[in-house]
Design an enzyme around this catalytic site. Structure first.
Site, PDB file in Angstrom:
ATOM      1  N   LYS A  53       0.914  -1.115  -0.064  1.00 47.30           N
ATOM      2  CA  LYS A  53       0.102  -0.125  -0.061  1.00 47.30           C
ATOM      3  C   LYS A  53       1.014   1.185  -0.111  1.00 47.30           C
ATOM      4  O   LYS A  53       0.587   2.120  -0.659  1.00 47.30           O
ATOM      5  CB  LYS A  53      -0.849   0.146   1.405  1.00 47.30           C
ATOM      6  N   GLN A  97      -4.765  -1.635   9.795  1.00 48.88           N
ATOM      7  CA  GLN A  97      -4.618  -2.889   9.100  1.00 48.88           C
ATOM      8  C   GLN A  97      -4.968  -3.897   9.727  1.00 48.88           C
ATOM      9  O   GLN A  97      -4.681  -4.077  11.100  1.00 48.88           O
ATOM     10  CB  GLN A  97      -3.002  -3.131   8.824  1.00 48.88           C
ATOM     11  N   ASP A 120     -10.912   3.308   4.397  1.00 45.59           N
ATOM     12  CA  ASP A 120     -11.218   1.872   4.180  1.00 45.59           C
ATOM     13  C   ASP A 120     -12.680   1.655   4.362  1.00 45.59           C
ATOM     14  O   ASP A 120     -13.271   0.738   3.851  1.00 45.59           O
ATOM     15  CB  ASP A 120     -10.775   1.027   5.288  1.00 45.59           C
TER      16      ASP A 120
END
Ligand code: NAP
Length: 300
Positions: A53, A97, A120
């Site tokens: 990422k 994460q 997200d």
């Protein structure tokens, strides 16, 4: 029939080129889109995803910074860092994460992220916005959003189609079903308690598989000519990475299929950057239309 393979790497690359240009325009106005990635513990797979990422961000000119915590970090420490990042004008998007160690409570952590920085799309507000189809205000979760973009790219009609999603997680299966519903598909979401999975999958014009089970989907479970999207990422004991679909045999039955690796995975990363650039454009007051949004809304 041999299925047309949808090349996620190529589509993701095209998306990144578009994002690089949008980032260049923001930078020309003195705004550098910024992403903060919080990671807890030393799970090797998570470390790989975080590296992918941040590297992809740098490639398009988005600033990315990693906030790493030891596996035994206290909940309050993580939440405090999120609050600081909420107030940090250099940071436009923030992700945690997953998975997190068992002692951490995931929901309060995700809910402490400012909605405007929740790239997200896991905050309850963004989840709710997706449920009611309030497309403009949401950051759609990156993996299902990436799937929608792949379908769009391949020119696959969604309205009126039978769509079957295998897997009902909050981050993939459920939002995937909602996005397909939003575009007019008739959606079934299957999960571990589904009796006779094949009874559903054989009816699918569009089959999205996100279960985390290697070779779960075999050719006898697929309708001839179906669109088969494999979200699964499974590492076999011999080190190979495979999806949830038996690619070698299903490709002779499907009309379209995504490979693993090189299918949905690169799109997830591209959509994360897209959401971050979008967040920065909102701050700048100059949201640019993108193909991805059209893929979600179904509007021309
Ligand atoms: P998850 O949270 O473990 O959810 C898996 C879902 O599949 C659950 O709803 C589970 O049901 C269901 N399931 C498991 N085995 C099944 C079976 N045999 N038949 C029917 N349903 C079954 O996983 P996730 O986070 O959604 O991820 C799913 C897969 O996608 C994993 O392989 C993951 O690595 C991969 N993934 C890929 C990307 C990407 O970018 N390509 C992104 C995210 C995830 P129960 O909950 O009832 O057990």
């Amino acid at each position: 029939m041999t299925a047309q393979v949808i090349d996620g790497r190529a589509v993701a690359q095209a998306v990144r080129i578009e994002l690089r240009e949008r980032t260049r325009r923001l930078r020309a106005r003195g705004i550098v889109p910024g992403l903060a990635v919080l990671i807890v513990g030393d799970d090797p797979a998570s470390a790989v995803y975080v590296r992918q990422k941040t590297r992809a961000c740098e490639e398009v000119g988005v600033h990315a910074e990693v906030h790493a915590f030891p596996a035994d970090v206290a909940q309050a420490v993580v939440v405090q860092r999120i609050r600081e990042l909420n107030d940090d004008p250099r940071i436009h998007g923030m992700i945690v994460q997953l998975p997190l160690p068992a002692h951490l409570e995931i929901r309060p952590i995700l809910e402490s992220i400012a909605v405007a920085k929740d790239v997200d799309g896991f905050h309850l507000y963004n989840v709710g916005a997706l449920v009611i189809g309030h497309g403009d205000s949401v950051f759609p979760p990156c993996t299902p959003y990436g799937v929608m973009r792949l379908l769009e790219h391949a020119g696959i009609a969604i309205e009126g189609q039978n769509a079957v999603v295998v897997g009902a997680s909050n981050i993939v299966g459920k939002p995937m079903g909602l996005m397909l519903l939003q575009r007019g598909a008739t959606v079934s979401i299957c999960h571990i308690k589904t009796r006779d999975l094949a009874q559903f999958t054989v009816l699918a014009d569009i089959l999205v598989v996100a279960a985390g089970c290697p070779n779960l989907i075999r050719p006898d479970m697929v309708k001839p000519g179906a669109v088969v999207i494999d979200v699964g990422i499974n590492r076999l004991p011999d080190g190979r990475v495979v999806g949830d679909v038996d690619f070698a045999s299903v490709k002779d039955k499907a009309g379209f299929i995504t490979p693993v690796p090189g299918g949905v995975g690169p799109m997830t990363v591209a959509m994360l950057i897209r959401n971050t650039v979008r967040a920065a454009e909102r701050v700048a007051g100059s949201i640019e239309p993108d193909e991805v949004e059209e893929a979600l809304s179904g509007e021309p």
